[in-house]
Design an enzyme around this catalytic site. Sequence first.
Site: not given
Ligand SMILES: *Cc1c(COP(=O)(O)O)cnc(C)c1O
Length: 418
Positions: A185, A363-364
Amino acid sequence: MGHDATYVLGVCFIFDRGVVIVNGKVGATENKDTDIYFSIREMTQKQRDHLTARTWAEVDLDAIADNVRQTRLRIGSRVKLMAVVKANAYGHGAFPVSSAALSAGADILGVATIDEALALRNQGVQAPIMVIGYTPSEEAGIAAEKGIILTIVSPEHANAISQVMACNEVPKLAVHLKIDTGMGRLGAASLSELDDMVDVLSQKNIEIEGAFTHFAQSDALDKEHANRQLRMASVYFTHLRERTTGRDWTFHAANSAAIIDLPQSYFSMVRLGIAMYGVYPSGDVTTQNLPIHQSMSLFTRVSQVKDVQPGVTLSYGSTFVASKPMTIATLPIGYADGLHRMLSNRGYVSLNQHQCPILGRICMDQTLIDVTAVPTVSVHDVVTVYDEKSLPVLARYAETIPYELLCAVSQRIPRIYK
Ligand SMILES: *Cc1c(COP(=O)(O)O)cnc(C)c1O
């Protein structure tokens, strides 16, 4: 100034709309219409009746605090604890959750965007805040000014940030380097990319404080992928430490699932998200490792009850056709409130201890349920849309994860803090 409510663990008081007092310090909230917090303990009956007239969420801040304390017991005192409060604290309310988490021993707050960080600063939060997502370089100045830690996601990003900071008079910007060990990512994807990032950022008003990675599969039963990421993270972290001897690094990797199942991944900090809200990241983690309880439950009330004859169709598209005489209740909650439309003709809510199937399309703003099996149903009866027991089940019916249902609880739902 007539006061609306007072609340939260003795650290924060809310007066009127949009004015917050934290530890005696007054701060105006940014959005005066949305930042209203109530404690059920402190409300008058009239306020309570008003807030619970249609659809509402109850958020137990003691549960949040307990879950933070349980995490602290698991990780020990030497590992820092980041409370992840992105997406309005997974729908629970960023400010009250942050206050509760910090009071219970969290060291730092994690958010996804610079705006989420700035909103917390404007509400008077003085604790360290880190943006764990991408921040465009244009925002580096305000981040430095407000003492917000940023994540550097690539050599290009490092370049852009470094250029902005080179012509800035503002204080030092603190940053962490993101490393991609298998999530695909964000982050440096090789040691040389990481070296480039360090080189580019080595200037006098930038402080490289830490580095981190994120697991793609720490919540799976099979930890092979997570362990591979972990080994790779160790290589990167060791490389950084050797490159810059004497520097005090904050290295981190663990999300909730890794906090629960991978103690080898704690390094110097963990990032606690979903488990802080009392929800397990998946059905495959070792729940005994971290006893937690859910903070949020969602409620609505019956707005109409009617008997229908066979052949009557319900809601848009007439996708449900009664095949027998039935009793139907209408609920004032829809997909705009966070009840996924995917749950149309699937899933259940609970009324007077009965599970009532959702009928027809959601519905909404409204949903229909089958109350034929419920002996007496009246307008205004409380319906539990989900609680600790039913959230994971409802998420499965919606073909999603509890995270998404929690985040979807929309702005028009009052949160009542207990
Ligand atoms: C959202 C996130 C977390 C938390 O993840 P959980 O599974 O909710 O504990 C930790 N690190 C990063 C980079 C995140 O984006």
